[in-house]
Design an enzyme around this catalytic site. Structure first.
Site, PDB file in Angstrom:
ATOM      1  N   THR A 674       0.372  -1.021  -0.135  1.00 50.69           N
ATOM      2  CA  THR A 674      -0.136  -0.108  -0.092  1.00 50.69           C
ATOM      3  C   THR A 674       0.858   1.564   0.480  1.00 50.69           C
ATOM      4  O   THR A 674       0.363   2.390  -0.673  1.00 50.69           O
ATOM      5  CB  THR A 674      -1.159   0.382   1.273  1.00 50.69           C
ATOM      6  OG1 THR A 674      -0.079  -0.275   2.295  1.00 50.69           O
ATOM      7  CG2 THR A 674      -2.089  -1.086   0.645  1.00 50.69           C
ATOM      8  N   GLU A 744       1.754  13.075   1.811  1.00 54.57           N
ATOM      9  CA  GLU A 744       2.055  13.760   0.857  1.00 54.57           C
ATOM     10  C   GLU A 744       3.201  14.328  -0.188  1.00 54.57           C
ATOM     11  O   GLU A 744       3.493  14.820  -0.505  1.00 54.57           O
ATOM     12  CB  GLU A 744       1.728  14.659   2.398  1.00 54.57           C
ATOM     13  CG  GLU A 744       0.153  15.074   1.776  1.00 54.57           C
ATOM     14  CD  GLU A 744      -0.138  16.153   2.817  1.00 54.57           C
ATOM     15  OE1 GLU A 744      -0.146  16.943   2.937  1.00 54.57           O
ATOM     16  OE2 GLU A 744      -0.724  15.618   4.436  1.00 54.57           O
TER      17      GLU A 744
HETATM   18 MO1  MOS Z   1      -3.676  16.672   2.944  1.00 59.72          MO
HETATM   19  S1  MOS Z   1      -3.383  18.326   2.212  1.00 59.72           S
HETATM   20  O1  MOS Z   1      -3.450  17.212   4.768  1.00 59.72           O
HETATM   21  O2  MOS Z   1      -5.834  16.093   2.644  1.00 59.72           O
END
Ligand code: MOS
Length: 777
Positions: A674, A744
Site C-alpha cells: 500500500t 504527501e
Molecule cells: Mo492533506 S492536503 O493534509 O489531505
C-alpha cells in the site's frame, strides 16, 4: 515552528470541545517508561508485510458503499445553482419556473432556508485554515463567483438538474478584487498560518547574498489548482427524529459532526457522520457548504436528501490550492556551501479564511545555510476560499527551492546531488532542534545508484535521440511529521480471542484499514483475521484528521494508549492464579493470542484463558494518547529524492516523462504494497503539477473557466511512465511504530525533478508551471 503551531491550534479546538487534555509529559510518553515502540524492533509479525487491501474484494465487486450510494426510503435528489458574480447582492431570485417543473419537491434559497450558524473555524482560532466561516445560504450576500444561491429538490436527479437551470437570479454587483497583480499593487500583508506569521530570519541573508561568490536569484510561479478526486463530493442525509445522519465522503468525520451540530444549534451527539469509503481526498474532502445545505434541505422538505456535486459543482464550491509567486535567492561559496538562503513571495487567499499557501515550510529545515530569510505575504482576492491540497506549501515550495538548487549547481559547477549533500544540516537550521531520524544521505546514494545518475551528461541539450532531446534531473522533497491531538481508541477483546479496534479514522483508498489491522494484530499478538478495525464513523472514539499525513501516527499512538490500558485491565483480571501474577504492565508483551513476560515468552497466558478464569465475556478499554510533544523535542520530517528522465520533442515541444524513481526516507514502512502505491500516487500528482494542472481563473470576473476534467488536465494512463520506488526503511525511534507519514511526500520534489530534467534535456529553464509545450518551443 509550524508543527508546534498546528498542534497548538488543533489542540485549542479540541480542548474547547473537551476531547484532549493538555498533559505535559516526556517525549515518547505514549510508551511505558518512554521506551521506543516495541513494534519497531519486532520484525517477525504482520508489520512490514506487503498485505493486499482487506477492502479490495469489496471494491472490485462494487460492494463497498460510498456516500452517494446509500439507499434511503423516500430519498429526494438535490441540485445546486451557483452565483455568476464575484461580489454583491442577490436583488431577485425567480424560482417559479423551477418550482413548477416536473418532479420538483421544493426550491430552497436564503429566503426560506432553515436558520444556521456559520461554520466554526477549523484549525485556526478566528478564521478557518482550509475552508471558511462564511454563512451558508442565510442572506443575499455573494462572496465569490460560484457560491450556491439555490437548491432544487426533486424526485429524480435529472428533474433536479433540469429545474435548477430554470432559476433566474438578478444581482446588484459590487466592485470585486479578482486581479492578482492589481491586488499586489494595492499592498500585501504578512501571511498568518496557524496563528503565526510565515516568517523566519537567521542572520542577514540579503547582506550575505550580496557578498556571495556565487548566487542565483529568480522568481517562480505556480497557478491555482482545483481538487479532482475521482469520487465527487456527495452526501446522503436524513433527519431521524432529532438526530441528523450524514453519509459523507470525508477525511474528518468527528470534526464534521461537531461543526454541523454547531451550525444547527444541536448537541454533537445528535449528528452522526459516517464515511466508510472515500474515493480520494487530498485535503479537499473536508467541510464545505454542501453538507450543511443538504442537511438543511432535508429538514426543510422533511425528506432524506442526496446531494452529489457535479464535477463543475466541485470547482464552484470546493476550494483548491492558491497561486504563488516565489522568489528564491541562493548565495554560496565556491565549494557550494550555502551562505544565504532567501525564499519569499506572495500568495492569494480570501478575507474569510486563513490558508495562505505556506510555501516556505521546506526551506525551514532542508538545508544548512549561514543565513536564512523566509517570508510569505498574502493578498485577499474575492474568490472561493482555498484550502489544503496535497502537501500545501511543500508541493509548490519545493518546486521553487529545488529548481533554484539546480540553478546553483550549474552556477557552481557542482553535481546537483553533491551540492545538496554538501548542505546537509546537522540540526534543524531554523529551530536548532535535533532531527529525530534523518537518513538523507543514504536515500540519495541508494537512489543515484538505482537510477543510474552517473549516466547523466551535465551539459544541457547534449543527448539527442532522433527528434527527441533527453535529460535527467533530480530534486529533494520534504514533508513534516505531524501527530495532531485528539486521538482516542477503544479496544474490545472477546473471550474467543477476537479484538475490535474502534476509532473515528478514515479510509480514503490509501490502505488505512489494512495497515492498521496489521499493526493491531502484531501489537496484540493475534492473526489478521482476529482483528476487526472499525473507522469512518463520528460516534467512534477520537477526533482524527486524515490529513497532514498524520493519520497513521495519530491512530498508532491512540491504539498504543488503548493497548496499555488493556494490558493493565487484563493483568487485573488475570489475578493471582495466572502465570503472569506479580508482573507489572510494562514487563509484559503480547504473543500467540495472549500476554507473556517480555523477556520470558514461555511465561504466557492466553487472552481466552484470562477472560475465562475471570468469568468475563469481553474486556473493553478506551484511552487517549498523550499530547504530541515529540515534535517539540525533535525536528521530524519525511524525505524524498526524486529522479526523473524526460524526452522533449524538438519539433512540437512536447515533454514526456519516461522514467521516475522516488527514493524515500520515511521511517519504518508498515505495508510495502500500500505504501508503494501511495508514493506513486503522490508522484503522479507531482507530474500533473509540473506539466498539466492549472485552474483558468478569469481575472475580470473571478470565474473559474475550466471547471471540468475535459479542460483541466491531470495525468492519465499514457502520461505516466514506470515509477520505481525505494525507501530506507529505517525506523524513527520517536514515533509510533517508527513510521513517518507517506501521504504527501510523493508530490513534493517531483515537479522540480521534472523541471530540472527538462532543463538538462533542452537548456530551457522554465520557472512558471505548468510546463506546457508552448513554453518549450
Ligand atoms: Mo492533506 S492536503 O493534509 O489531505
Amino acid at each position: 515552528m509550524s508543527i508546534l503551531d498546528d498542534t497548538k491550534a488543533v489542540a485549542q479546538g479540541l480542548v474547547q470541545k473537551g476531547m484532549a487534555k493538555a498533559v505535559a509529559l516526556a517525549p515518547d510518553s505514549w510508551m511505558p517508561g518512554g521506551k521506543p515502540d516495541p513494534l519497531i524492533a519486532h520484525q517477525h509479525g504482520h508489520v512490514g508485510k506487503p498485505v493486499s487491501r482487506i477492502d479490495g474484494p469489496l471494491k472490485v465487486a462494487g460492494a463497498a458503499r460510498f456516500a452517494a450510494e446509500v439507499p434511503l426510503e423516500g430519498l429526494a435528489y438535490a441540485a445546486l445553482a451557483y452565483s455568476t458574480i464575484a461580489k454583491g447582492r442577490i436583488v431577485a431570485i425567480d424560482t417559479e419556473a423551477a418550482e413548477a417543473a416536473a418532479g420538483v419537491i421544493a426550491v430552497m434559497t436564503y429566503r426560506n432556508a432553515p436558520r444556521l450558524q456559520p461554520p466554526p473555524a477549523f484549525m485556526s482560532s478566528q478564521k478557518a485554515a482550509g475552508g471558511d466561516t462564511l454563512p451558508v445560504m442565510q442572506d443575499d450576500r455573494i462572496h465569490w463567483n460560484g457560491q450556491p444561491v439555490a437548491l432544487v429538490l426533486a424526485e429524480t436527479q435529472e428533474q433536479a438538474d433540469h429545474a435548477k437551470a430554470l432559476i433566474q437570479a438578478t444581482y446588484a454587483e459590487e466592485p470585486a478584487q479578482t486581479d492578482f497583480a492589481e491586488a499586489v499593487a494595492r499592498g500585501t500583508q504578512v501571511a498568518q498560518f496557524m496563528g503565526e506569521p510565515l516568517h523566519n530570519a537567521v542572520g542577514d541573508a540579503e547582506a550575505a547574498l550580496a557578498e556571495a561568490s556565487v548566487k542565483v536569484d529568480a522568481t517562480y510561479r505556480t497557478p491555482r489548482h482545483n481538487h479532482n478526486a475521482i469520487e465527487l463530493h456527495g452526501v446522503t442525509c436524513a433527519w431521524e427524529g432529532e438526530t441528523l445522519r450524514i453519509h459523507d465522503a470525508s477525511q474528518l468525520v468527528a470534526h464534521t459532526a461537531w461543526s454541523i451540530a454547531q451550525m444547527f444549534g444541536i448537541a454533537e451527539e445528535q449528528v452522526v457522520v459516517t464515511s466508510p469509503f472515500v474515493g480520494g481526498g487530498f485535503g479537499g474532502k473536508c467541510l464545505w457548504q454542501h453538507q450543511a445545505i443538504a442537511a438543511a434541505a432535508a429538514k426543510f422538505a422533511g425528506r432524506p436528501v442526496r446531494l452529489v456535486l457535479s464535477r463543475e459543482g466541485v470547482y464552484r464550491i470546493v476550494g483548491g490550492r492558491s497561486l504563488t509567486e516565489q522568489r528564491v535567492a541562493l548565495g554560496a561559496d565556491l565549494d557550494g556551501k550555502l551562505t544565504a538562503l532567501i525564499h519569499s513571495g506572495v500568495t492569494a487567499k480570501t478575507a474569510a479564511n486563513a490558508m495562505p499557501e505556506p510555501f516556505i515550510l521546506p526551506a525551514r529545515s532542508v538545508y544548512a545555510a549561514e543565513s536564512v530569510l523566509l517570508h510569505v505575504d498574502t493578498v485577499e482576492i474575492d474568490m472561493l476560499s482555498n484550502t489544503f491540497m496535497r502537501a500545501p506549501g511543500e508541493a509548490v515550495g519545493t518546486f521553487a527551492l529545488e529548481v533554484a538548487m539546480d540553478e546553483l549547481a550549474e552556477a557552481t559547477g557542482i553535481d546537483p546531488i553533491a551540492l545538496r549533500l554538501r548542505n546537509e544540516p546537522e540540526n534543524d537550521p531554523t529551530t536548532g532542534l535535533p532531527f529525530s531520524a534523518r537518513h538523507v544521505e543514504k536515500m540519495w546514494r541508494d537512489g543515484m545508484e538505482r537510477f543510474g545518475w552517473s549516466r547523466r551528461d551535465a551539459t544541457p541539450g547534449a543527448i539527442r535521440d532522433g527528434e527527441w532531446l533527453v535529460g535527467m534531473g533530480c530534486a529533494t522533497g520534504t514533508y513534516p511529521y505531524y501527530r495532531m491531538p485528539g486521538g482516542a481508541a477503544r479496544i474490545t477483546l472477546n473471550r474467543d480471542g477476537h479484538a475490535t479496534i474502534d476509532i473515528a479514522a478514515h479510509e480514503m483508498g490509501m490502505g488505512t484499514a489494512t495497515a492498521q489491522t496489521q499493526v493491531a494484530a502484531e501489537r496484540l499478538g493475534l492473526g489478521m483475521a482476529d482483528i476487526t478495525f472499525n473507522y469512518g464513523d463520528s460516534t467512534l472514539p477520537g477526533v482524527v484528521l486524515a490529513g497532514g499525513s498524520q493519520q497513521t501516527a495519530a491512530i498508532g499512538a491512540s491504539v498504543i494508549a488503548a493497548y496499555n490500558a488493556l494490558v493493565a485491565e487484563l493483568l487485573k483480571a488475570a489475578g493471582n492464579d495466572s502465570p503472569l501474577a506479580g508482573l507489572k504492565p510494562d514487563e509484559l508483551a503480547s504473543r500467540d493470542g495472549g500476554l507473556c513476560k517480555a523477556d520470558e515468552p514461555e511465561r504466557h497466558e492466553s487472552y481466552a484463558s484470562i477472560l475465562a478464569r475471570a468469568a468475563r465475556d469481553t474486556i473493553s478499554v478506551i484511552a487517549e494518547p498523550p499530547m504530541p510533544l515529540e515534535t517539540q523535542h525533535w525536528s521530524m520530517h519525511s524525505h524524498s529524492a526524486v529522479f526523473c528522465e524526460v524526452r522533449v520533442n524538438t519539433v512540437t515541444g512536447e515533454p514526456r516523462v519516461t522514467r521516475i524513481l522516488g527514493s524515500f526516507d520515511c521511517g519504518r514502512i508498515l505495508n510495502p504494497k500500500t505504501a508503494r502505491s501511495q508514493f506513486r500516487g503522490g508522484i503522479i500528482m507531482g507530474l500533473g503539477l509540473a506539466l498539466m494542472e492549472e485552474t483558468q481563473f478569469d481575472e475580470r470576473n473571478g470565474r473559474v473557466m475550466n471547471p471540468s476534467l475535459a479542460e483541466y488536465h491531470v495525468p492519465v494512463q499514457m502520461d505516466v511512465p514506470e515509477i520505481d520506488v525505494i525507501w530506507t526503511d529505517i525506523a524513527d525511534p520517536h514515533t509510533p511504530m517508527g513510521a513517518h507519514g507517506i501521504g504527501e511526500i510523493g508530490i513534493t520534489g517531483t515537479a522540480a525533478a521534472i523541471v530540472n530534467a527538462i532543463y538538462n534535456a533542452t537548456g530551457k529553464r522554465v520557472r512558471d508551471l505548468p510546463i506546457t509545450l508552448d513554453k518549450l518551443l
